[in-house]
Motif scaffolding. Structure first.
Motif, PDB file in Angstrom:
ATOM      1  N   GLY A 197     105.896  44.003 -56.196  1.00 20.61           N
ATOM      2  CA  GLY A 197     106.674  44.321 -55.140  1.00 20.61           C
ATOM      3  C   GLY A 197     108.082  44.099 -55.129  1.00 20.61           C
ATOM      4  N   MET A 198     108.253  43.125 -55.870  1.00 18.39           N
ATOM      5  CA  MET A 198     109.924  42.947 -56.189  1.00 18.39           C
ATOM      6  C   MET A 198     110.381  44.132 -56.947  1.00 18.39           C
ATOM      7  SD  MET A 198     109.824  38.902 -56.959  1.00 18.39           S
ATOM      8  CE  MET A 198     111.385  38.650 -57.691  1.00 18.39           C
ATOM      9  N   PHE A 232     110.816  47.347 -55.145  1.00 20.30           N
ATOM     10  CA  PHE A 232     112.023  46.906 -54.044  1.00 20.30           C
ATOM     11  C   PHE A 232     113.378  47.118 -54.752  1.00 20.30           C
ATOM     12  CE2 PHE A 232     115.491  44.332 -52.364  1.00 20.30           C
ATOM     13  CZ  PHE A 232     115.260  44.635 -51.135  1.00 20.30           C
ATOM     14  N   GLN A 263     111.260  48.220 -48.021  1.00 20.92           N
ATOM     15  CA  GLN A 263     110.289  47.304 -46.982  1.00 20.92           C
ATOM     16  C   GLN A 263     108.939  48.027 -47.069  1.00 20.92           C
ATOM     17  OE1 GLN A 263     112.339  46.622 -43.342  1.00 20.92           O
ATOM     18  NE2 GLN A 263     113.043  44.661 -43.768  1.00 20.92           N
ATOM     19  N   VAL A 320     107.240  46.976 -50.292  1.00 21.21           N
ATOM     20  CA  VAL A 320     106.995  45.583 -50.429  1.00 21.21           C
ATOM     21  C   VAL A 320     105.609  45.441 -49.540  1.00 21.21           C
ATOM     22  CG1 VAL A 320     107.955  43.161 -49.868  1.00 21.21           C
ATOM     23  CG2 VAL A 320     109.163  45.005 -51.059  1.00 21.21           C
ATOM     24  N   MET A 374     102.290  43.918 -50.705  1.00 22.93           N
ATOM     25  CA  MET A 374     101.693  42.478 -50.258  1.00 22.93           C
ATOM     26  C   MET A 374     100.256  42.820 -49.594  1.00 22.93           C
ATOM     27  SD  MET A 374     105.111  40.722 -48.546  1.00 22.93           S
ATOM     28  CE  MET A 374     104.147  39.997 -47.264  1.00 22.93           C
TER      29      MET A 374
END
Length: 92
Positions: free
Chosen positions: A24-25, A28, A59, A62, A66
């Motif tokens: 996710g990081m 992003f 977003q 991410v 998640m």
């Protein structure tokens, strides 16, 4: 042990527990970097609209990572783990 080494080992431990956090990081930062480079050729689009689109895309990535991470951990905890425990009991 220095604070840097403590933080690095903490990050690696967390990444092993939930591998979708680094994904996710990375996603992003990749989306933000791409959209910032693309800002030069945005044409007639206002800056604020371009930045809002960049934020929503980042977003969304991410939140998706998640969600997949939570589903994966639930699968691991509630489906795989009970099967392994049941196999261990039947083999005894």
């Amino acid at each position: 042990m220095s604070d840097y080494e403590e933080n690095e080992s903490k990050f690696l431990r967390k990444a092993k527990e939930n591998p979708f956090v680094p994904v996710g990081m990375a996603g992003f930062f990749a989306i933000v970097g791409y959209r910032l480079l693309k800002m030069k050729s945005r044409g007639d689009t206002k800056m604020s609209v371009h930045l809002i689109h960049m934020r929503v895309a980042a977003q969304g990535f991410v939140v998706g990572a998640m969600t997949i991470g939570v589903i994966y951990s639930m699968y691991r905890d509630y489906i795989v783990k009970p099967r392994e425990e049941q196999k261990a009991v039947t083999h005894k």
